[in-house]
Design a protein around this motif. Sequence first.
Motif: not given
Length: 420
Positions: A271-273, A296-297, A303-304, A316-321
């Motif tokens: 899922l991360s990919v 989600k966490l 992902i991070k 990616v992670t900050s934008d996704l959050i």
Amino acid sequence: MAKSKPLENENQGLSIGKIVIIVILVFTFVPISVLSILYFTNENFKYIANGHLGNAPGAIGKYFQSFPTRDEREAQKRNVANYLLDLDTSRAADKLILIKKEDNALFSDLIKIMSEKNAKKTEPILELIRDNSIKKDILTSTIEQINSEKKLSLSEQAKYYETLSAASLVQEINRVLMDGAVSFRDMGLIIEQMNEKIAVSVLNNLDEEMALKILSNFDSLEKGKKLQEIVAQMKDKERSLVSSAQIYNTELPEKLINDLGQVKKYKLEELSVLYRNMSILQGAQILSRVEDKDFKLNLLNKIKEDEIVREGNDLVTSDLIKATKMFEEYNRKISDLVNVYKKMEPQQIADLISKLYKNNNGVSKYSFENGESFNITDKDLAIEVLRKLSEKVTAQVLAGLDADLASEISKSLALPKEKI
């Protein structure tokens, strides 16, 4: 002259006596000597002699009866051979070296029995014995000691690497190899000793050329080939996931909840990919509809971690959050409006919808670190609210609007739903 004859007779008597003694000695001691030599050098003769002498009366018979018979001796050899085969290679070799020093014939017999019973186990024991039998000079001994100490040091380094996070480990390996602090040869030996799962993860996240160079320095060609095949399979799987991500990018988010909103069809690392290769907006819209907070966490943490491992930093992670929270607020706003409108008369709803739809200033603009951006207008909000109302209420609302506006909204509702 008369006295010389008795002297001659006397001398002749002495000579004959000596001859008799010599003859007796020859026929007594020579056979005994020959028999003794045969006894101690010929095993068959020894067993036969022990059998006959064991029948002698008294202490002599008891003494020779204490020696094992041929069958008993062979049974003892088999027991010793079995014992040696049960030992580890090093201990078995040490014991056989001692036996060889004391009794080379017994050593040969034991090796023969061991080979017949288990040739596969016996061969490495013989190799170790041959290695140990080579006389080592001081230089050879020193080199072996240095290699032994180096191997221990590399083993300790492997254990230390296993304690690091995936991101820290890949960064550290890249750093020491680029700086020349550790050679590719030594790094190959270090990674070869690491836990296989960790080793595969490292090799998969390193530059492909660098990974192959490390694998080529494994001591075990078989293990190097095995890990290379696993890494190749992982890369094939990743390419397939990237292709799937591009397809998922074109689909409506609410239709992807079952596939991408839980660990069922895909594992967390898969899922991360997928999320890292979809657009931020698409991934955020999916996650905004997922209620499992733990999922989600865990996904966002994975992902991070993967972003840092692959890219050296995480954009990616900050934008996704951020995007997920915005869509959650947007979905909540629609849900709240629907709940409020359900309590109103159709004409009241029509008036509010008309104001929302015509409000050109009602635009929310969002932008992200990766360059993506999107806008949500009040017109979008009005259409989404009408989609959530029942068909009956929606028809009554449209009837309360002016004809042109009702026609425009009807056309929007009739079109397939588009992604924001």
